[in-house]
Design a protein around this motif. Structure first.
Motif, PDB file in Angstrom:
ATOM      1  N   ILE A 160       1.081  -0.789   0.224  1.00  0.00           N
ATOM      2  CA  ILE A 160       0.252   0.447  -0.161  1.00  0.00           C
ATOM      3  C   ILE A 160       1.092   1.467   0.142  1.00  0.00           C
ATOM      4  O   ILE A 160       2.325   0.985   0.671  1.00  0.00           O
ATOM      5  N   VAL A 161       0.894   2.651  -1.010  1.00  0.00           N
ATOM      6  CA  VAL A 161       1.287   3.665  -0.913  1.00  0.00           C
ATOM      7  C   VAL A 161       0.419   5.060  -0.297  1.00  0.00           C
ATOM      8  O   VAL A 161      -0.954   5.081  -1.375  1.00  0.00           O
ATOM      9  N   LEU A 162       0.859   5.094   0.300  1.00  0.00           N
ATOM     10  CA  LEU A 162      -0.098   6.192   0.757  1.00  0.00           C
ATOM     11  C   LEU A 162       0.766   7.596   0.039  1.00  0.00           C
ATOM     12  O   LEU A 162       1.729   7.993   0.354  1.00  0.00           O
ATOM     13  N   ALA A 163      -0.292   8.469  -0.412  1.00  0.00           N
ATOM     14  CA  ALA A 163       0.440  10.122  -0.746  1.00  0.00           C
ATOM     15  C   ALA A 163       0.135  10.799   0.835  1.00  0.00           C
ATOM     16  O   ALA A 163      -0.623  10.833   0.957  1.00  0.00           O
ATOM     17  N   SER A 164       1.075  11.658   0.989  1.00  0.00           N
ATOM     18  CA  SER A 164       1.004  12.126   2.203  1.00  0.00           C
ATOM     19  C   SER A 164       1.972  14.008   2.043  1.00  0.00           C
ATOM     20  O   SER A 164       3.050  13.703   1.426  1.00  0.00           O
ATOM     21  N   ALA A 165       0.673  14.608   2.341  1.00  0.00           N
ATOM     22  CA  ALA A 165       0.987  16.133   1.938  1.00  0.00           C
ATOM     23  C   ALA A 165       2.167  16.250   3.293  1.00  0.00           C
ATOM     24  O   ALA A 165       2.326  17.921   3.153  1.00  0.00           O
ATOM     25  N   TYR A 166       2.065  16.175   3.818  1.00  0.00           N
ATOM     26  CA  TYR A 166       2.510  16.699   5.566  1.00  0.00           C
ATOM     27  C   TYR A 166       3.428  15.515   5.432  1.00  0.00           C
ATOM     28  O   TYR A 166       3.920  15.569   7.065  1.00  0.00           O
ATOM     29  N   ALA A 211      -8.066  -8.689   0.238  1.00  0.00           N
ATOM     30  CA  ALA A 211      -8.088  -9.531   0.623  1.00  0.00           C
ATOM     31  C   ALA A 211      -8.724  -8.839   2.416  1.00  0.00           C
ATOM     32  O   ALA A 211      -8.910  -9.257   2.880  1.00  0.00           O
ATOM     33  N   LEU A 212      -8.745  -7.699   1.885  1.00  0.00           N
ATOM     34  CA  LEU A 212      -9.105  -6.407   2.723  1.00  0.00           C
ATOM     35  C   LEU A 212     -10.528  -6.196   2.585  1.00  0.00           C
ATOM     36  O   LEU A 212     -11.753  -6.624   1.980  1.00  0.00           O
ATOM     37  N   ILE A 213     -11.728  -7.107   3.889  1.00  0.00           N
ATOM     38  CA  ILE A 213     -12.916  -6.475   3.820  1.00  0.00           C
ATOM     39  C   ILE A 213     -13.608  -5.811   4.763  1.00  0.00           C
ATOM     40  O   ILE A 213     -12.771  -5.196   5.673  1.00  0.00           O
ATOM     41  N   LEU A 214     -14.233  -4.788   4.039  1.00  0.00           N
ATOM     42  CA  LEU A 214     -13.867  -3.099   4.429  1.00  0.00           C
ATOM     43  C   LEU A 214     -16.001  -3.104   5.322  1.00  0.00           C
ATOM     44  O   LEU A 214     -16.802  -3.669   3.920  1.00  0.00           O
ATOM     45  N   PHE A 215     -15.836  -2.539   5.616  1.00  0.00           N
ATOM     46  CA  PHE A 215     -17.445  -2.712   6.327  1.00  0.00           C
ATOM     47  C   PHE A 215     -17.924  -0.303   6.562  1.00  0.00           C
ATOM     48  O   PHE A 215     -18.788   0.115   6.160  1.00  0.00           O
ATOM     49  N   SER A 216     -16.650   0.390   6.472  1.00  0.00           N
ATOM     50  CA  SER A 216     -17.823   2.088   6.549  1.00  0.00           C
ATOM     51  C   SER A 216     -17.575   2.173   5.414  1.00  0.00           C
ATOM     52  O   SER A 216     -17.552   1.874   4.421  1.00  0.00           O
ATOM     53  N   HIS A 217     -18.832   3.031   5.831  1.00  0.00           N
ATOM     54  CA  HIS A 217     -18.924   4.064   3.915  1.00  0.00           C
ATOM     55  C   HIS A 217     -18.760   5.330   4.547  1.00  0.00           C
ATOM     56  O   HIS A 217     -18.700   6.390   3.420  1.00  0.00           O
ATOM     57  N   GLY A 218     -18.566   5.513   5.563  1.00  0.00           N
ATOM     58  CA  GLY A 218     -17.805   7.253   5.879  1.00  0.00           C
ATOM     59  C   GLY A 218     -16.502   7.339   5.410  1.00  0.00           C
ATOM     60  O   GLY A 218     -15.213   6.511   4.933  1.00  0.00           O
ATOM     61  N   ALA A 254      -4.619  -3.867   7.105  1.00  0.00           N
ATOM     62  CA  ALA A 254      -3.754  -3.753   6.200  1.00  0.00           C
ATOM     63  C   ALA A 254      -2.617  -4.860   7.053  1.00  0.00           C
ATOM     64  O   ALA A 254      -1.417  -5.320   7.048  1.00  0.00           O
ATOM     65  N   ARG A 255      -2.582  -3.360   8.518  1.00  0.00           N
ATOM     66  CA  ARG A 255      -1.152  -3.796   9.284  1.00  0.00           C
ATOM     67  C   ARG A 255      -1.614  -4.911  10.487  1.00  0.00           C
ATOM     68  O   ARG A 255      -0.155  -6.042  10.309  1.00  0.00           O
ATOM     69  N   ARG A 289       2.901  -4.401   4.160  1.00  0.00           N
ATOM     70  CA  ARG A 289       3.808  -3.679   4.198  1.00  0.00           C
ATOM     71  C   ARG A 289       3.062  -2.174   3.284  1.00  0.00           C
ATOM     72  O   ARG A 289       2.640  -1.637   2.579  1.00  0.00           O
ATOM     73  N   ILE A 290       3.414  -0.714   4.063  1.00  0.00           N
ATOM     74  CA  ILE A 290       2.893   0.145   4.251  1.00  0.00           C
ATOM     75  C   ILE A 290       3.855   1.287   3.623  1.00  0.00           C
ATOM     76  O   ILE A 290       4.560   1.555   4.472  1.00  0.00           O
ATOM     77  N   LEU A 291       4.060   1.988   2.769  1.00  0.00           N
ATOM     78  CA  LEU A 291       4.394   2.737   1.964  1.00  0.00           C
ATOM     79  C   LEU A 291       4.124   4.751   2.476  1.00  0.00           C
ATOM     80  O   LEU A 291       3.070   4.721   1.484  1.00  0.00           O
ATOM     81  N   GLU A 292       5.064   5.168   2.708  1.00  0.00           N
ATOM     82  CA  GLU A 292       4.366   6.830   2.106  1.00  0.00           C
ATOM     83  C   GLU A 292       4.958   7.628   1.675  1.00  0.00           C
ATOM     84  O   GLU A 292       6.642   8.068   1.694  1.00  0.00           O
TER      85      GLU A 292
END
Length: 222
Positions: free
Chosen positions: A89-95, A144-151, A162-163, A168-171
């Motif tokens: 997973i790759v996260l785009a981070s403005a911070y 693999a991910l089973i997601l429930f949140s609608h917001g 994912a954790r 592996r998560i990269l920012e």
């Protein structure tokens, strides 16, 4: 942008009440790479992302804001670490220390930065931005991910699950830049109700993932 690599664009119309859906449908008639999915009403960001994930067929999936607060240039930068096998997973981070925020009203930028700092502390891992929709995923993660949140809480749900599954998560640094139209629409500011709801969600997730932080409140007050 993507060279000779095949790609598809999936636009999720989350119950829009203007001409967005009709415009997308017209575009799809002349663009074989564009697929449009319509929700009968507005379900929320989380549901829209889940629909996009389910409809996608590629080896890599990249989600992007429709208002282009993050330019399409980020697609290539997000894709590279996924193709090289450097992350799931790759996260785009403005911070991110090398990221940037441009043309965003100061009050909105401060609220967003503070909220992300609180939530990043809760989820751990040294992340700087955990609420941004601009991300890339491998097919394995999507399946693999089973997601429930609608917001908007879906962003935190994805990171936590994912954790747990060991992905592996990269920012990477990104540029958040509001277009003039979005800035003018936000000029009226955020209502007290919206601010309270957002703050309560942030605090809830903070306590959920890091219960010990509850004891920091009286310390901070003192």
């Amino acid at each position: 942008l993507l060279g000779e690599r095949p790609f598809e664009v999936i636009a999720v119309d989350d119950g829009s009440r203007d001409a967005t859906g009709a415009i997308l449908d017209r575009m799809a008639k002349s663009a074989a790479w564009l697929r449009v999915v319509h929700h009968r009403r507005n379900f929320g960001r989380g549901r829209a992302l889940q629909t996009g994930f389910l409809e996608s067929t590629g080896c890599y999936v990249i989600s992007l804001d429709a208002d282009l607060s993050y330019s399409p240039d980020h697609i290539e930068r997000i894709l590279k670490p996924l193709e090289k096998g450097e992350a799931d997973i790759v996260l785009a981070s403005a911070y991110h220390p090398e990221g940037r925020v441009e043309n965003v009203p100061l009050n909105r930028a401060l609220i967003s930065r503070a909220g992300n700092r609180i939530l990043a502390y809760a989820v751990g891992g040294g992340l700087k931005t955990v609420t941004c929709v601009v991300r890339g995923y491998t097919r394995e993660v999507i399946d693999a991910l089973i997601l429930f949140s609608h917001g908007k809480d879906i962003h935190l749900e994805i990171i936590q699950k994912a954790r747990i599954l060991g992905y592996r998560i990269l920012e990477i640094p990104a540029t958040l830049k509001w277009l003039p139209a979005k800035r003018s629409n936000a000029a009226k500011g955020m209502s007290v109700g919206d601010l309270c709801r957002m703050s309560s969600r942030h605090l809830f997730f903070n306590f959920l993932f890091r219960p010990s932080s509850l004891f920091m409140i009286p310390i901070g007050v003192l």
